[in-house]
Design a protein around this motif. Structure first.
Motif, short mmCIF file in Angstrom:
data_model
loop_
_atom_site.label_atom_id
_atom_site.label_comp_id
_atom_site.label_asym_id
_atom_site.label_seq_id
_atom_site.Cartn_x
_atom_site.Cartn_y
_atom_site.Cartn_z
N LEU A 153 28.46 40.72 40.80
CA LEU A 153 29.57 40.22 41.60
C LEU A 153 30.83 41.05 41.35
O LEU A 153 31.54 41.40 42.29
CB LEU A 153 29.84 38.74 41.29
N GLU A 154 31.05 41.40 40.12
CA GLU A 154 32.24 42.19 39.77
C GLU A 154 32.24 43.55 40.48
O GLU A 154 33.24 43.96 41.06
CB GLU A 154 32.29 42.38 38.26
N ASP A 155 31.11 44.23 40.44
CA ASP A 155 31.01 45.54 41.11
C ASP A 155 31.11 45.39 42.62
O ASP A 155 31.74 46.22 43.29
CB ASP A 155 29.70 46.24 40.74
N PHE A 156 30.51 44.34 43.15
CA PHE A 156 30.58 44.11 44.59
C PHE A 156 32.02 43.86 45.02
O PHE A 156 32.50 44.44 46.00
CB PHE A 156 29.69 42.94 45.00
N GLU A 157 32.73 43.00 44.29
CA GLU A 157 34.13 42.71 44.64
C GLU A 157 35.00 43.96 44.53
O GLU A 157 35.87 44.19 45.37
CB GLU A 157 34.67 41.58 43.75
N TRP A 158 34.74 44.76 43.50
CA TRP A 158 35.48 46.01 43.37
C TRP A 158 35.20 46.90 44.58
O TRP A 158 36.11 47.48 45.17
CB TRP A 158 35.09 46.74 42.08
N GLY A 159 33.92 47.02 44.97
CA GLY A 159 33.54 47.85 46.10
C GLY A 159 34.16 47.37 47.40
O GLY A 159 34.62 48.19 48.21
N PHE B 16 21.24 48.40 45.67
CA PHE B 16 22.29 48.74 44.72
C PHE B 16 23.04 49.97 45.19
O PHE B 16 22.44 50.97 45.58
CB PHE B 16 21.69 49.01 43.33
N ILE B 17 24.36 49.88 45.16
CA ILE B 17 25.23 51.02 45.44
C ILE B 17 26.08 51.22 44.20
O ILE B 17 26.69 50.27 43.70
CB ILE B 17 26.13 50.75 46.67
N SER B 18 26.13 52.44 43.73
CA SER B 18 26.90 52.71 42.51
C SER B 18 28.39 52.84 42.84
O SER B 18 28.77 53.05 43.99
CB SER B 18 26.40 54.01 41.85
N LYS B 19 29.20 52.72 41.80
CA LYS B 19 30.64 52.91 41.98
C LYS B 19 30.93 54.32 42.46
O LYS B 19 31.86 54.54 43.23
CB LYS B 19 31.37 52.61 40.67
N GLU B 20 30.12 55.26 42.00
CA GLU B 20 30.30 56.65 42.43
C GLU B 20 30.06 56.78 43.94
O GLU B 20 30.81 57.46 44.63
CB GLU B 20 29.34 57.56 41.67
N ASP B 21 29.00 56.10 44.44
CA ASP B 21 28.73 56.12 45.88
C ASP B 21 29.91 55.54 46.66
O ASP B 21 30.30 56.09 47.69
CB ASP B 21 27.47 55.31 46.20
#
Length: 153
Positions: free
Chosen positions: A88-94, A64-69
């Motif tokens: 998936l949503e956080d991954f696509e954003w990243g 897991f990688i946070s949005k902050e990271d």
């Protein structure tokens, strides 16, 4: 490729153990000189299998990688072990953030290649030892066999 080599060594040594156990061990009563070559071959085969298994144990990270990271360009989204627990949503954003910054993208890819090389170095070191042990086991088993035959002649 490293895992395929390990699998081949595991299979070959499994077959050797099966053959020794099924053909040589029943004949040890009448042919005592076969004890040391058979035990030696089985022992070295087992050691080779263990080392091959150790070389194929997967190594992953927390997942897991946070949005902050990602915002601070600390996370590496190019390695699956770093994102497998993300939504998936956080991954696509990243990935979108990663693609916006060419330097971040190339640094992530470089780090991924670097750590892939580190993992492969460990795997191939274990495999090298497994091959050496396998060959030493074969040679020493032949040596014990020849010594045993010379004793009965």
């Amino acid at each position: 490729m490293a895992d395929d080599k390990a699998n081949t060594l595991i299979s070959v040594n499994g077959i050797i153990i099966s053959i020794v156990l099924s053909t040589l061990f029943p004949k040890l009563d009448n042919n005592a000189f076969l004890i040391w070559p058979a035990l030696n071959l089985v022992a070295f085969s087992i050691i080779t299998i263990i080392i091959c298994i150790i070389s194929t144990i997967p190594r992953t990270t927390h997942g897991f990688i946070s949005k902050e990271d990602i915002s601070h360009k600390r996370g590496n989204l190019t390695f699956f072990g770093n994102f497998h627990k993300m939504s998936l949503e956080d991954f696509e954003w990243g990935i979108g953030e990663l693609m916006k910054d060419r330097e971040y993208l190339y640094n992530s890819m470089s780090r991924d290649l670097y750590f892939l090389g580190k993992v492969l170095t460990k795997k191939y070191t274990f495999l090298r030892w497994a091959y050496i042990i396998f060959v030493v086991g074969l040679i020493s088993s032949i040596f014990f066999f020849v010594l045993g035959i010379n004793d009965i002649l």
